[in-house]
Write a protein that holds these residues in place. Sequence first.
Motif, PDB file in Angstrom:
ATOM      1  N   HIS A   1       1.001  -1.256  -0.072  1.00 27.15           N
ATOM      2  CA  HIS A   1       0.118  -0.151   0.035  1.00 27.15           C
ATOM      3  C   HIS A   1       0.803   1.147   0.034  1.00 27.15           C
ATOM      4  N   ILE A   2       0.607   2.116  -0.922  1.00 22.92           N
ATOM      5  CA  ILE A   2       1.298   3.401  -0.772  1.00 22.92           C
ATOM      6  C   ILE A   2       0.235   4.679  -0.815  1.00 22.92           C
ATOM      7  N   LEU A   3       0.665   5.494   0.237  1.00 21.03           N
ATOM      8  CA  LEU A   3      -0.294   6.682   0.418  1.00 21.03           C
ATOM      9  C   LEU A   3       0.640   8.128   0.506  1.00 21.03           C
ATOM     10  N   VAL A   4       0.152   9.023  -0.398  1.00 21.64           N
ATOM     11  CA  VAL A   4       0.854  10.172  -0.531  1.00 21.64           C
ATOM     12  C   VAL A   4       0.022  11.310  -0.077  1.00 21.64           C
ATOM     13  N   ASP A   5       0.552  12.333   0.906  1.00 19.49           N
ATOM     14  CA  ASP A   5      -0.032  13.456   1.208  1.00 19.49           C
ATOM     15  C   ASP A   5       0.621  14.693   0.678  1.00 19.49           C
ATOM     16  N   GLU A   6      -0.218  15.889   0.673  1.00 14.17           N
ATOM     17  CA  GLU A   6       0.080  16.873  -0.333  1.00 14.17           C
ATOM     18  C   GLU A   6       0.389  16.525  -1.509  1.00 14.17           C
ATOM     19  N   TYR A   7      -0.334  15.868  -2.267  1.00 14.04           N
ATOM     20  CA  TYR A   7      -0.236  15.239  -3.517  1.00 14.04           C
ATOM     21  C   TYR A   7       0.047  16.208  -4.807  1.00 14.04           C
ATOM     22  N   GLN A   8      -0.760  17.439  -4.258  1.00 13.53           N
ATOM     23  CA  GLN A   8      -0.759  18.503  -5.294  1.00 13.53           C
ATOM     24  C   GLN A   8       0.732  19.080  -5.698  1.00 13.53           C
ATOM     25  N   ASP A   9       1.632  18.754  -4.717  1.00 18.04           N
ATOM     26  CA  ASP A   9       3.109  19.198  -4.890  1.00 18.04           C
ATOM     27  C   ASP A   9       4.161  18.418  -5.261  1.00 18.04           C
ATOM     28  N   THR A  10       3.803  17.276  -6.025  1.00 21.33           N
ATOM     29  CA  THR A  10       4.696  16.389  -6.306  1.00 21.33           C
ATOM     30  C   THR A  10       5.049  16.613  -8.140  1.00 21.33           C
ATOM     31  N   ASN A  11       6.155  16.553  -8.321  1.00 18.67           N
ATOM     32  CA  ASN A  11       6.338  16.958  -9.741  1.00 18.67           C
ATOM     33  C   ASN A  11       6.674  15.769 -10.415  1.00 18.67           C
ATOM     34  N   ALA A  12       6.904  15.754 -11.825  1.00 19.13           N
ATOM     35  CA  ALA A  12       6.809  14.678 -12.524  1.00 19.13           C
ATOM     36  C   ALA A  12       7.602  13.450 -12.356  1.00 19.13           C
ATOM     37  N   THR A  13       8.960  13.781 -11.887  1.00 19.50           N
ATOM     38  CA  THR A  13       9.766  12.483 -11.311  1.00 19.50           C
ATOM     39  C   THR A  13       9.288  12.010 -10.442  1.00 19.50           C
ATOM     40  N   GLN A  14       8.630  12.797  -9.446  1.00 19.49           N
ATOM     41  CA  GLN A  14       8.310  12.108  -8.077  1.00 19.49           C
ATOM     42  C   GLN A  14       7.081  11.063  -8.334  1.00 19.49           C
ATOM     43  N   TYR A  15       6.295  11.900  -9.277  1.00 18.45           N
ATOM     44  CA  TYR A  15       5.118  10.841  -9.883  1.00 18.45           C
ATOM     45  C   TYR A  15       5.380   9.771 -10.523  1.00 18.45           C
ATOM     46  N   ARG A  16       6.508   9.808 -11.443  1.00 17.07           N
ATOM     47  CA  ARG A  16       6.878   8.407 -12.103  1.00 17.07           C
ATOM     48  C   ARG A  16       7.271   7.424 -11.083  1.00 17.07           C
ATOM     49  N   ILE A  17       8.055   7.796  -9.984  1.00 17.81           N
ATOM     50  CA  ILE A  17       8.466   6.874  -8.990  1.00 17.81           C
ATOM     51  C   ILE A  17       7.432   6.184  -8.220  1.00 17.81           C
ATOM     52  N   ILE A  18       6.311   7.281  -7.987  1.00 17.66           N
ATOM     53  CA  ILE A  18       5.422   6.545  -6.913  1.00 17.66           C
ATOM     54  C   ILE A  18       4.557   5.368  -8.174  1.00 17.66           C
ATOM     55  N   LYS A  19       4.422   5.930  -9.313  1.00 17.88           N
ATOM     56  CA  LYS A  19       3.778   5.164 -10.338  1.00 17.88           C
ATOM     57  C   LYS A  19       4.351   3.674 -10.403  1.00 17.88           C
ATOM     58  N   SER A  20       5.883   3.803 -10.649  1.00 22.08           N
ATOM     59  CA  SER A  20       6.577   2.445 -10.758  1.00 22.08           C
ATOM     60  C   SER A  20       6.170   1.589  -9.373  1.00 22.08           C
ATOM     61  N   LEU A  21       6.213   2.278  -8.326  1.00 22.12           N
ATOM     62  CA  LEU A  21       6.052   1.646  -7.152  1.00 22.12           C
ATOM     63  C   LEU A  21       4.792   1.073  -6.945  1.00 22.12           C
ATOM     64  N   ALA A  22       3.882   1.542  -7.430  1.00 14.94           N
ATOM     65  CA  ALA A  22       2.340   1.267  -7.112  1.00 14.94           C
ATOM     66  C   ALA A  22       1.571   0.475  -8.205  1.00 14.94           C
ATOM     67  N   SER A  23       2.179   0.430  -9.612  1.00 15.98           N
ATOM     68  CA  SER A  23       1.576  -0.083 -10.761  1.00 15.98           C
ATOM     69  C   SER A  23       1.068  -1.648 -10.559  1.00 15.98           C
ATOM     70  N   ALA A  24       2.021  -2.392 -10.016  1.00 18.31           N
ATOM     71  CA  ALA A  24       1.542  -3.800  -9.554  1.00 18.31           C
ATOM     72  C   ALA A  24       0.319  -4.055  -8.813  1.00 18.31           C
ATOM     73  N   HIS A  25       0.518  -3.441  -7.600  1.00 18.39           N
ATOM     74  CA  HIS A  25      -0.717  -3.622  -6.680  1.00 18.39           C
ATOM     75  C   HIS A  25      -1.842  -2.635  -6.760  1.00 18.39           C
ATOM     76  N   ARG A  26      -1.651  -1.703  -7.452  1.00 23.70           N
ATOM     77  CA  ARG A  26      -2.696  -0.574  -7.621  1.00 23.70           C
ATOM     78  C   ARG A  26      -3.145   0.189  -6.460  1.00 23.70           C
ATOM     79  N   ASN A  27      -2.673  -0.327  -5.138  1.00 26.50           N
ATOM     80  CA  ASN A  27      -3.229   0.375  -3.980  1.00 26.50           C
ATOM     81  C   ASN A  27      -2.463   1.680  -3.678  1.00 26.50           C
ATOM     82  N   LEU A  28      -2.962   2.626  -4.359  1.00 21.46           N
ATOM     83  CA  LEU A  28      -2.335   3.889  -4.214  1.00 21.46           C
ATOM     84  C   LEU A  28      -3.537   4.985  -3.703  1.00 21.46           C
ATOM     85  N   CYS A  29      -3.082   5.767  -2.722  1.00 16.58           N
ATOM     86  CA  CYS A  29      -4.162   6.832  -1.945  1.00 16.58           C
ATOM     87  C   CYS A  29      -3.620   7.920  -2.047  1.00 16.58           C
ATOM     88  N   VAL A  30      -3.934   8.993  -2.850  1.00 16.22           N
ATOM     89  CA  VAL A  30      -3.201  10.348  -2.882  1.00 16.22           C
ATOM     90  C   VAL A  30      -4.295  11.345  -2.137  1.00 16.22           C
TER      91      VAL A  30
END
Length: 710
Positions: free
Chosen positions: A217-246
């Motif tokens: 499970h991955i949860l991200v607070d203050e998601y409005q301030d993530t940049n493209a790189t941060q987003y791609r990192i999170i996406k890589s980590l979450a894409s298998a289980h898709r349990n992503l809460c932002v």
Amino acid sequence: MKDSMLEKLNPAQREAVATNSGPLLVLAGAGTGKTRVVTFRIARLISKGIKPPRILAVTFTNKAAGEMQERIGELIGKRDEDDVPEISTFHSLCVRILRRQIDKLGYPKTFTIYDSSDQDSVARRVLREVSVPTSSLQPRELLFHISQWKSKGIGPQKASSHAVTDKEHLAAACFRRYQGVLKTSAAVDFDDLLLLTEQLFASHQDARTAEAARFDHILVDEYQDTNATQYRIIKSLASAHRNLCVVGDDDQSIYGWRGAEVEHILRFRDDWKEAKVVRLEENYRSTDAILSLANRLIRYNKVRHDKTLRAARPGGEKPKIRQFPTEADEAKQVVADISRRIQDTHAEPNDFAILFRTNEQTRAFETELRSQDIPYVLIGGMSFFDRKEVRDMLAYFRLVVTPEDEPALMRVLNTPPRGIGDKAREALLHEAVKNSCPAWNVLPKVRQLPDFSSKAADSAVQFLELIKRYQAAFKKGSLVDTANQFIREIGYEQEIKRTNPDDVDAQESRWGAVQELVNALGEYEGKRKRPSMQKFLDSIALAGREMERDKDKQLKRNAVVLMTLHAAKGLEFPEVYMVGMEEGILPHHRSVNDGDNVDEERRLCYVGITRAQERLTLSFPLTRRKWGKARDTKPSRFLFELTGQADNPHAGPPAHHLKTAAGKKKTVSTGQSKAGHKKKTTAGSSKPAKKLVSKKLAKFPKKSSSKKRT
Ligand code: ATP
Ligand code: MG
């Protein structure tokens, strides 16, 4: 988590917390309990049987991470350090990933993390090597451009195709060299932490799979301030289980200048089609009086998701707008007000925050608070970790962990003086550049360098042996004991005495700083099962950047808080003073000049207002000194907007022209209105200050027609 905990949530929050799997977006305004949802959801996942270390929560600052850790501790009870969720900032998450994987990118796992002063010394060196005079490109400018490129994911190879101005072309040419110096020094800068992680995931499927498999499970607070790189990192980590809460609020996106793209939050469902979207509409933090001001202001932004934000706390004291003749008067009166409140009510110093846009604004307030004897803390000022003594000691520690670390070596090679002068050090660097190797590798061979006297060479060899001895010692013994012995052997206390022979205060303060660093090491060692110098240095490199270690400690003290609006994100205070509410400061002149960044400044103002729980005071001086001369100020356009004294081009009736104080028409384009026609209106700032608020100032200004100030 007990069911009674769920009762502390409203139905929408409960829905978010009770969503066990799949992508989830919580898009909601300030103070609606987004962070509360994240913490409760983590506690609930754990109560449903998810192992805590399989949960990753990413927050924006170390302070927020610490607070979240604490809140979760309260919900799930105290646990062993191996049995808690991983709660970290993007940067510390990346450090951990890179410590395991960076060898795949050709860096040693013992890499060091450079802070801004290390970067500055690399920038100077690069500019020297390519013979660029600092008049054409300053080290600071070079670093600014490099950081801008990096936060957009542009590497040294591609930078020149993005360069437009002469300076940018020069900077692009230096970028490759800068990156090369870092790599030979086994060093990464802050932006690299993110970029290299992204690069690792893109080029090494195995590393990506292994890192992603650590979490369910991955949860991200203050998601409005993530940049493209941060987003791609999170996406890589979450894409298998898709349990992503932002969770986030597009109206609080204030890091556009660091590459954050508010569109991510608005486009979440493009990548996560099955995502559940929850909206929270009740603000529990601020009174209705404060919240309606915030609501009125933010409606002036062009691009935003319209949200309902209702105050759960009706009524409340009306916010005040105050004007003062000078900035000294502003400071005096604000502090007098705080002092009165502390004496006359139950208010404590730490109920108050003074928020400002730029660091330079603090001086007047500090002076006043001191003279009134009110305890205060300045957050984000000169950090403990920026003190010379502390930087010297840390450089020694860094060298022990990463001998390739060139700024660390250069810093301490002759501190305390060992007879290795500037010429010798230049020669050492020159030899290192010639052989493209770390300067450390040249040390054993200095006897062959003509610029090294035999005495200097002896010293250098002794120095080398000292560091090597402690490399071994730190691996075996207790960190604190070894550090104490190391510092004794370096002779640092004698050096402090030597350089401040008559000043006992300076001796104490400087030596005290060294001791404080050892205390921090002891604190760290006591908390960890498997402490290591490297991990200690990591934590400092990360904290030092945000100055959060200081901040954490300071916030607990009972003192008035002085901080920037940026640093205040996510926090709350009973009584807030927003000072220097004038054009050029908020909105900042750079954002007004550099194209259209006023919306981001408006969000910053919105963040400030929504930190206040009970009382809010906005103020500005009618004059401010610049280069020693008092100049007239103009009240911030935001004051006109939030009081309803400006026309809103995005809602409401057509705009009309207003005259500026100077009598000229100042027209700004405001884009499309809701009705679809292009309109123009003047900035609220053009109104004269005196009409904005009544002389007595204690009351909130009513909508009034404005007249010219002459
Ligand atoms: P920000 O946008 O500033 O980050 P947020 O949406 O994360 O704010 P929180 O910090 O989680 O909001 O909550 C704001 C305040 O409201 C906190 O003091 C929190 O304890 C309180 N709060 C949140 N939800 C509730 C609730 N259901 N009942 C009572 N108080 C609540
Ligand atoms: Mg929050």
